[in-house]
Design a protein around this motif. Structure first.
Motif, PDB file in Angstrom:
ATOM      1  N   ASP A   1      -8.097   0.581  -7.994  1.00  0.00           N
ATOM      2  CA  ASP A   1      -7.729  -0.202  -6.773  1.00  0.00           C
ATOM      3  C   ASP A   1      -6.529   0.205  -6.291  1.00  0.00           C
ATOM      4  N   PRO A   2      -6.199   0.321  -4.801  1.00  0.00           N
ATOM      5  CA  PRO A   2      -4.877   0.252  -4.443  1.00  0.00           C
ATOM      6  C   PRO A   2      -4.164  -0.940  -4.617  1.00  0.00           C
ATOM      7  N   LYS A   3      -2.792  -0.713  -5.033  1.00  0.00           N
ATOM      8  CA  LYS A   3      -1.929  -1.843  -5.191  1.00  0.00           C
ATOM      9  C   LYS A   3      -0.849  -1.672  -4.233  1.00  0.00           C
ATOM     10  N   GLU A   4      -0.992  -2.418  -2.868  1.00  0.00           N
ATOM     11  CA  GLU A   4       0.054  -2.228  -1.906  1.00  0.00           C
ATOM     12  C   GLU A   4       1.259  -2.866  -2.393  1.00  0.00           C
ATOM     13  N   SER A   5       2.401  -2.142  -2.111  1.00  0.00           N
ATOM     14  CA  SER A   5       3.594  -2.977  -2.314  1.00  0.00           C
ATOM     15  C   SER A   5       4.682  -2.268  -1.513  1.00  0.00           C
TER      16      SER A   5
ATOM     17  N   THR B   1       2.309   0.998 -11.211  1.00  0.00           N
ATOM     18  CA  THR B   1       2.877   0.719  -9.735  1.00  0.00           C
ATOM     19  C   THR B   1       1.498   0.771  -9.015  1.00  0.00           C
ATOM     20  N   CYS B   2       0.362   1.482  -9.167  1.00  0.00           N
ATOM     21  CA  CYS B   2      -0.665   1.613  -8.222  1.00  0.00           C
ATOM     22  C   CYS B   2      -1.679   2.528  -8.972  1.00  0.00           C
ATOM     23  N   PRO B   3      -2.789   1.753  -9.260  1.00  0.00           N
ATOM     24  CA  PRO B   3      -3.959   2.644 -10.060  1.00  0.00           C
ATOM     25  C   PRO B   3      -4.456   3.602  -9.227  1.00  0.00           C
ATOM     26  N   LEU B   4      -4.575   3.326  -7.963  1.00  0.00           N
ATOM     27  CA  LEU B   4      -5.158   4.471  -6.860  1.00  0.00           C
ATOM     28  C   LEU B   4      -4.061   5.638  -6.980  1.00  0.00           C
ATOM     29  N   LYS B   5      -2.849   5.664  -6.959  1.00  0.00           N
ATOM     30  CA  LYS B   5      -1.924   6.520  -6.606  1.00  0.00           C
ATOM     31  C   LYS B   5      -2.012   7.377  -7.993  1.00  0.00           C
ATOM     32  N   TYR B   6      -2.273   6.620  -9.056  1.00  0.00           N
ATOM     33  CA  TYR B   6      -2.467   7.210 -10.469  1.00  0.00           C
ATOM     34  C   TYR B   6      -3.650   8.370 -10.449  1.00  0.00           C
ATOM     35  N   LYS B   7      -4.761   7.720  -9.858  1.00  0.00           N
ATOM     36  CA  LYS B   7      -5.858   8.659  -9.739  1.00  0.00           C
ATOM     37  C   LYS B   7      -5.574   9.899  -8.891  1.00  0.00           C
ATOM     38  N   PHE B   8      -4.843   9.939  -7.740  1.00  0.00           N
ATOM     39  CA  PHE B   8      -4.759  10.854  -6.903  1.00  0.00           C
ATOM     40  C   PHE B   8      -3.844  11.951  -7.735  1.00  0.00           C
ATOM     41  N   ILE B   9      -3.033  11.510  -8.443  1.00  0.00           N
ATOM     42  CA  ILE B   9      -2.037  12.444  -9.294  1.00  0.00           C
ATOM     43  C   ILE B   9      -2.767  13.007 -10.544  1.00  0.00           C
TER      44      ILE B   9
ATOM     45  N   LEU C   1       6.596  -0.280  -2.625  1.00  0.00           N
ATOM     46  CA  LEU C   1       6.792   1.148  -2.884  1.00  0.00           C
ATOM     47  C   LEU C   1       5.751   2.195  -2.216  1.00  0.00           C
ATOM     48  N   CYS C   2       4.740   1.578  -1.623  1.00  0.00           N
ATOM     49  CA  CYS C   2       3.826   2.367  -0.626  1.00  0.00           C
ATOM     50  C   CYS C   2       4.689   3.381   0.061  1.00  0.00           C
ATOM     51  N   ASN C   3       5.955   2.784   0.611  1.00  0.00           N
ATOM     52  CA  ASN C   3       6.754   3.351   1.703  1.00  0.00           C
ATOM     53  C   ASN C   3       7.325   4.718   0.956  1.00  0.00           C
ATOM     54  N   TRP C   4       7.299   5.013  -0.300  1.00  0.00           N
ATOM     55  CA  TRP C   4       7.784   6.341  -0.991  1.00  0.00           C
ATOM     56  C   TRP C   4       6.512   6.857  -1.491  1.00  0.00           C
ATOM     57  N   CYS C   5       5.316   6.550  -1.159  1.00  0.00           N
ATOM     58  CA  CYS C   5       4.056   7.262  -1.655  1.00  0.00           C
ATOM     59  C   CYS C   5       3.733   8.090  -0.426  1.00  0.00           C
ATOM     60  N   TYR C   6       3.289   9.376  -1.001  1.00  0.00           N
ATOM     61  CA  TYR C   6       2.788  10.008   0.167  1.00  0.00           C
ATOM     62  C   TYR C   6       1.402  10.738   0.145  1.00  0.00           C
ATOM     63  N   TYR C   7       0.536   9.616  -0.304  1.00  0.00           N
ATOM     64  CA  TYR C   7      -0.874   9.788  -0.410  1.00  0.00           C
ATOM     65  C   TYR C   7      -1.466   8.751   0.633  1.00  0.00           C
ATOM     66  N   TRP C   8      -0.712   8.459   1.630  1.00  0.00           N
ATOM     67  CA  TRP C   8      -1.264   7.516   2.781  1.00  0.00           C
ATOM     68  C   TRP C   8      -2.735   8.197   3.181  1.00  0.00           C
ATOM     69  N   ASN C   9      -2.626   9.530   3.512  1.00  0.00           N
ATOM     70  CA  ASN C   9      -3.876   9.969   4.112  1.00  0.00           C
ATOM     71  C   ASN C   9      -5.120   9.727   3.371  1.00  0.00           C
ATOM     72  N   GLU C  10      -4.998   9.832   1.956  1.00  0.00           N
ATOM     73  CA  GLU C  10      -5.998   9.583   0.840  1.00  0.00           C
ATOM     74  C   GLU C  10      -6.492   8.168   0.619  1.00  0.00           C
ATOM     75  N   CYS C  11      -5.601   7.492   0.770  1.00  0.00           N
ATOM     76  CA  CYS C  11      -5.408   5.945   0.412  1.00  0.00           C
ATOM     77  C   CYS C  11      -6.385   4.887   1.225  1.00  0.00           C
ATOM     78  N   ASN C  12      -7.363   4.401   0.728  1.00  0.00           N
ATOM     79  CA  ASN C  12      -8.311   3.490   1.448  1.00  0.00           C
ATOM     80  C   ASN C  12      -7.526   2.311   1.952  1.00  0.00           C
ATOM     81  N   ALA C  13      -6.412   2.002   1.508  1.00  0.00           N
ATOM     82  CA  ALA C  13      -5.705   0.734   2.253  1.00  0.00           C
ATOM     83  C   ALA C  13      -4.929   1.135   3.189  1.00  0.00           C
ATOM     84  N   LYS C  14      -4.678   2.413   3.593  1.00  0.00           N
ATOM     85  CA  LYS C  14      -3.713   2.808   4.726  1.00  0.00           C
ATOM     86  C   LYS C  14      -4.788   3.445   5.793  1.00  0.00           C
ATOM     87  N   THR C  15      -4.167   3.177   7.097  1.00  0.00           N
ATOM     88  CA  THR C  15      -5.020   3.708   8.133  1.00  0.00           C
ATOM     89  C   THR C  15      -4.333   5.095   8.684  1.00  0.00           C
TER      90      THR C  15
HETATM   91  S1  SF4 Z   1       0.046   4.051  -0.403  1.00  0.00           S
HETATM   92 FE1  SF4 Z   1      -2.053   3.605  -1.227  1.00  0.00          FE
HETATM   93  S2  SF4 Z   1      -2.144   4.859  -3.107  1.00  0.00           S
HETATM   94 FE2  SF4 Z   1       0.007   4.765  -2.494  1.00  0.00          FE
HETATM   95  S3  SF4 Z   1       0.962   3.267  -3.564  1.00  0.00           S
HETATM   96 FE3  SF4 Z   1       0.284   2.244  -1.680  1.00  0.00          FE
HETATM   97  S4  SF4 Z   1      -1.628   1.533  -1.976  1.00  0.00           S
HETATM   98 FE4  SF4 Z   1      -1.120   3.210  -3.542  1.00  0.00          FE
END
Ligand code: SF4
Length: 277
Positions: A248-252, A16-24, A254-268
């Motif tokens: 790398d972040p993989k935006e989609s 789904t997103c390698p960066l989210k995998y890293k956070f978890i 599904l980001c709307n149901w990801c709660y790592y936006w503060n940590e994610c460099n693709a989100k401000t």
């Molecule tokens: S918010 Fe960032 S870490 Fe979360 S799924 Fe989207 S790109 Fe990945």
């Protein structure tokens, strides 16, 4: 040394997103945040598990509908917490009314789901339930895997049914199930747990709790050689990212149901979904 274990959730998280995998899994940042849909799904799972535990362990053979809906209310109240979220594209004007309404909608949906289930299987729930929340450990080409299977039925005549409860609305077709990584991993888990059972006699079932619909395939329908190669390729992609520390972040959507936006460099900013408390 800690033994590395893979699971469907781990692979799915990476895909789904390698960066989210890293956070978890690498940074081990645990968040209590969850969607109301995920919260409801867990409560429904627990209620169904409770019914069959009463049958298997306490030999209860009759349930009233009230007992089951009361159990649902008990779990809902006990487990409700302040980090339950709802994704809403536009924030509503009357926020407190909206929050109350959403909470009520999902609570009612849970009760309706159990009433439907009861109307089909109650009051005796006489399925061939054999194991619940079964933790299965196995290997795929030398890699350790773990799966927790919601329910395993055994009819006593050599037929095994692996059941995964789904509380979402969207049903997979049989054709799509054959390409589904979770079902593929379950087919390997089932083969390793029941080596004496022919793969033709192992059924993999997705049970959709909202409409009591079952979608099933046979474990033998999977091309296990291809499936294992696909899984090994997936693990080697993960290992490459781990070795190079490059996720790398993989935006989609599904980001709307990801709660790592503060940590994610693709989100401000933080995830804009609403807290329902
Ligand atoms: S918010 Fe960032 S870490 Fe979360 S799924 Fe989207 S790109 Fe990945």
């Amino acid at each position: 040394m800690k033994i590395e274990k893979y699971s469907y959730s781990k692979l799915d998280s990476f895909n789904t997103c390698p960066l989210k995998y890293k956070f978890i899994y690498i940074d081990q940042i645990r968040k209590k945040d969850e969607s109301i849909q995920a919260f409801l799904g867990k409560i429904i799972h627990s209620c169904l598990e409770w019914i069959y535990i009463q049958k298997l362990d306490n030999k209860v053979s009759y349930f009233s509908l009230d007992q089951i809906t009361n159990k649902f209310k008990e779990y809902w109240d006990e487990r409700w917490h302040s980090k339950i979220r709802f994704y809403q594209f536009r924030h509503p004007k009357k926020l407190s009314h909206f929050i109350k309404q959403k909470k009520n909608d999902y609570f009612t949906l849970g009760i309706k789901t159990l009433v439907n289930y009861y109307s089909k299987y109650g009051p005796n729930f006489n399925q061939d339930v054999f194991r619940l929340e079964e933790k299965v450990e196995f290997q795929i080409k030398g890699f350790n895997f773990i799966s927790i299977i919601d329910r395993i039925d055994n009819d006593g005549s050599g037929n095994i049914k692996i059941i995964d409860y789904k509380t979402g609305k969207k049903n997979l077709t049989e054709k799509k199930m054959l390409k589904n990584l979770q079902m593929g991993i379950y087919s390997i888990a089932a083969n390793s747990t029941f080596p004496e059972i022919n793969r033709d006699n192992i059924t993999l079932t997705l049970f959709y709790t909202m409409n009591n619909k079952e979608v099933s395939i046979k474990a033998s329908e999977f091309d296990s050689k291809n499936l294992k190669n696909q899984i090994i390729k997936n693990i080697s992609e993960i290992k490459t990212c781990e070795e190079t520390s490059s996720f790398d972040p993989k935006e989609s959507n599904l980001c709307n149901w990801c709660y790592y936006w503060n940590e994610c460099n693709a989100k401000t900013k933080d995830n804009p979904s609403l807290y329902l408390d």
